[in-house]
Design a protein around this motif. Structure first.
Motif, PDB file in Angstrom:
ATOM      1  N   ASP A 109     -23.320 -30.851  -3.693  1.00 47.98           N
ATOM      2  CA  ASP A 109     -22.473 -30.090  -4.612  1.00 47.98           C
ATOM      3  C   ASP A 109     -22.911 -30.247  -6.063  1.00 47.98           C
ATOM      4  O   ASP A 109     -22.243 -29.759  -6.963  1.00 47.98           O
ATOM      5  N   ARG A 110     -24.031 -30.937  -6.289  1.00 42.07           N
ATOM      6  CA  ARG A 110     -24.559 -31.059  -7.649  1.00 42.07           C
ATOM      7  C   ARG A 110     -26.073 -31.186  -7.574  1.00 42.07           C
ATOM      8  O   ARG A 110     -26.626 -31.575  -6.548  1.00 42.07           O
ATOM      9  N   ARG A 255     -28.862 -26.993   2.755  1.00 41.39           N
ATOM     10  CA  ARG A 255     -28.367 -27.513   1.480  1.00 41.39           C
ATOM     11  C   ARG A 255     -27.906 -26.395   0.546  1.00 41.39           C
ATOM     12  O   ARG A 255     -26.989 -26.599  -0.251  1.00 41.39           O
ATOM     13  N   HIS A 259     -24.276 -26.253  -1.004  1.00 37.75           N
ATOM     14  CA  HIS A 259     -24.101 -26.089  -2.453  1.00 37.75           C
ATOM     15  C   HIS A 259     -23.137 -24.944  -2.768  1.00 37.75           C
ATOM     16  O   HIS A 259     -22.264 -25.082  -3.627  1.00 37.75           O
ATOM     17  N   VAL A 260     -23.290 -23.831  -2.075  1.00 37.38           N
ATOM     18  CA  VAL A 260     -22.393 -22.689  -2.335  1.00 37.38           C
ATOM     19  C   VAL A 260     -20.962 -23.041  -1.938  1.00 37.38           C
ATOM     20  O   VAL A 260     -20.001 -22.661  -2.627  1.00 37.38           O
ATOM     21  N   GLN A 262     -19.740 -25.943  -2.163  1.00 36.84           N
ATOM     22  CA  GLN A 262     -19.312 -27.045  -3.035  1.00 36.84           C
ATOM     23  C   GLN A 262     -18.561 -28.104  -2.228  1.00 36.84           C
ATOM     24  O   GLN A 262     -17.505 -28.591  -2.617  1.00 36.84           O
ATOM     25  N   GLY A 263     -19.161 -28.434  -1.084  1.00 41.54           N
ATOM     26  CA  GLY A 263     -18.595 -29.478  -0.255  1.00 41.54           C
ATOM     27  C   GLY A 263     -18.828 -30.851  -0.848  1.00 41.54           C
ATOM     28  O   GLY A 263     -19.818 -31.081  -1.544  1.00 41.54           O
ATOM     29  N   HIS A 264     -17.921 -31.763  -0.579  1.00 42.71           N
ATOM     30  CA  HIS A 264     -17.988 -33.116  -1.121  1.00 42.71           C
ATOM     31  C   HIS A 264     -17.965 -34.110   0.042  1.00 42.71           C
ATOM     32  O   HIS A 264     -17.973 -33.730   1.221  1.00 42.71           O
ATOM     33  N   SER A 267     -15.370 -33.666   2.801  1.00 41.66           N
ATOM     34  CA  SER A 267     -15.291 -32.347   3.432  1.00 41.66           C
ATOM     35  C   SER A 267     -15.869 -32.401   4.837  1.00 41.66           C
ATOM     36  O   SER A 267     -17.038 -32.765   5.000  1.00 41.66           O
ATOM     37  N   THR A 312     -27.047 -19.033   1.627  1.00 40.09           N
ATOM     38  CA  THR A 312     -26.021 -18.404   0.801  1.00 40.09           C
ATOM     39  C   THR A 312     -25.154 -17.472   1.632  1.00 40.09           C
ATOM     40  O   THR A 312     -23.920 -17.461   1.519  1.00 40.09           O
ATOM     41  N   ARG A 324     -12.861 -22.391   1.753  1.00 42.97           N
ATOM     42  CA  ARG A 324     -12.481 -22.992   0.469  1.00 42.97           C
ATOM     43  C   ARG A 324     -11.145 -23.720   0.583  1.00 42.97           C
ATOM     44  O   ARG A 324     -10.980 -24.835   0.064  1.00 42.97           O
ATOM     45  N   GLU A 328     -10.628 -27.683  -0.116  1.00 40.75           N
ATOM     46  CA  GLU A 328      -9.706 -28.150  -1.147  1.00 40.75           C
ATOM     47  C   GLU A 328      -8.612 -29.036  -0.564  1.00 40.75           C
ATOM     48  O   GLU A 328      -8.186 -30.020  -1.179  1.00 40.75           O
TER      49      GLU A 328
END
Length: 334
Positions: A109-110, A255, A259-260, A262-264, A267, A312, A324, A328
């Motif tokens: 995610d970064r 990956r 990234h799209v 934005q999993g942590h 997750s 993507t 999402r 979240e």
């Protein structure tokens, strides 16, 4: 380890004192986590590098990361980066020339730390998980109430979905320490990456190797990445020669999807890409609720020449299905 490899613990903050041997032979210093599995991974890299360049000297620089020291939830440390940041510091400070990472531990995610790049991904190992049970029972044979040791939310969610009669208990540490905790009675069984068991010579401990439909793998499963400084063209070129084009395509697609999304670290996201016989690339992924009761999935096939587009596209399909909200919700429980 052969005589051309040396192991030297070092602090990430230590000054760079390496000037190379008096003989003038080329030296590559490799930074890694200090666990037995990580050191076995580095031995693979050392062997492949010295096969390419027989006169090469390899120095292994292990460091115990905050993720290895911490036994609580990874979310409290800011996620999976807890397994990589100290090794990254060694690389950025110039104390090592090359870092070896399990790509499943590299946050998606970064961006990777500024000034670094992945020179290559090695040929991929087995992506499957294995069940370790002292009595040799398979997952379907385990009685109700069996305590499965795992702290991976991906595994917890899938077990809750497919085997709700089993219990999960948090258990962390490297593979060797988890096996020791199993022997000490902290769990009745374990779930571990089969490739990890291969690296530490413990495949005989696996009671069952789970197919990917039973336990979907994490992003980057079975992939070792070799990370270099962007300004170190010589090491980047040398390490890049070890790369697998197929693994690069697969990992790039996975990956980018992560990234799209934005999993942590909290997750429950799973997925993997594979090359098809016709030359195309296939990516399948799933996002779960933490209790496993809700899951969304997507799979697509695309040209192998554009893994970024494939990753993507799969991520956008998952987002349209509600990924999402699931991500979240899992963040709210971290």
């Amino acid at each position: 380890m052969n005589r051309s490899a040396h192991t030297s613990p070092v602090s990430p903050d230590a000054p760079d004192t390496s000037a190379g041997p008096a003989s003038g032979r080329r030296v590559v210093r490799i930074g890694t986590r200090s666990s037995p599995m990580a050191l076995a991974q580095v031995e693979r890299v050392r062997a492949e590098l010295t096969a390419l360049e027989p006169g090469l000297e390899v120095e292994v620089v292990p460091v115990t990361t905050s993720g290895d020291r911490w036994q609580g939830s990874l979310a409290a440390l800011g996620g999976k980066g807890a397994f990589t940041k100290e090794v990254d510091q060694l690389l950025l400070s110039g104390n090592v020339d090359l870092a070896v990472h399990c790509m499943k531990d590299v946050p998606g995610d970064r961006p990777v730390p500024a000034g670094t790049t992945f020179a290559c991904y090695l040929e991929r190992d087995d992506v499957r998980d294995a069940l370790i049970h002292p009595g040799g029972l398979t997952l379907d044979e385990l009685p109700a109430g069996t305590r499965i040791g795992t702290s991976a939310v991906r595994r917890i969610a899938q077990l809750a979905r497919s085997h709700p009669h089993l219990d999960t208990v948090p258990i962390r540490g490297n593979a060797n320490s988890r096996l020791a905790k199993l022997a000490a009675g902290q769990a009745d069984a374990l779930l571990l990456a089969y490739s990890g068991l291969e690296r530490i010579g413990e495949t005989a401990r696996a009671a069952e190797i789970l197919d990917v439909d039973t336990m979907f793998p994490p992003i980057g499963a079975g992939v070792l990445g070799l990370q270099c400084r962007e300004d170190d063209a010589a090491t980047t070129e040398l390490a890049g020669r070890l790369g697998s084009p197929g693994t690069w395509r697969q990992t790039t697609a996975e990956r980018m999807m992560l990234h799209v999304l934005q999993g942590h670290c909290n997750s429950p996201i799973a997925g993997f890409a594979a090359d098809l016989p016709d030359g195309r690339l296939h990516l399948r992924a799933m996002v779960f609720s933490l209790d496993g009761k809700v899951a969304v999935q997507a799979e697509e096939t695309g040209p192998a020449s554009d893994p970024v587009l494939l990753g993507t596209s799969v991520a956008l399909t998952l987002l349209r299905q509600g990924a999402r909200e699931l991500i979240e919700a899992s963040a709210d429980t971290a």
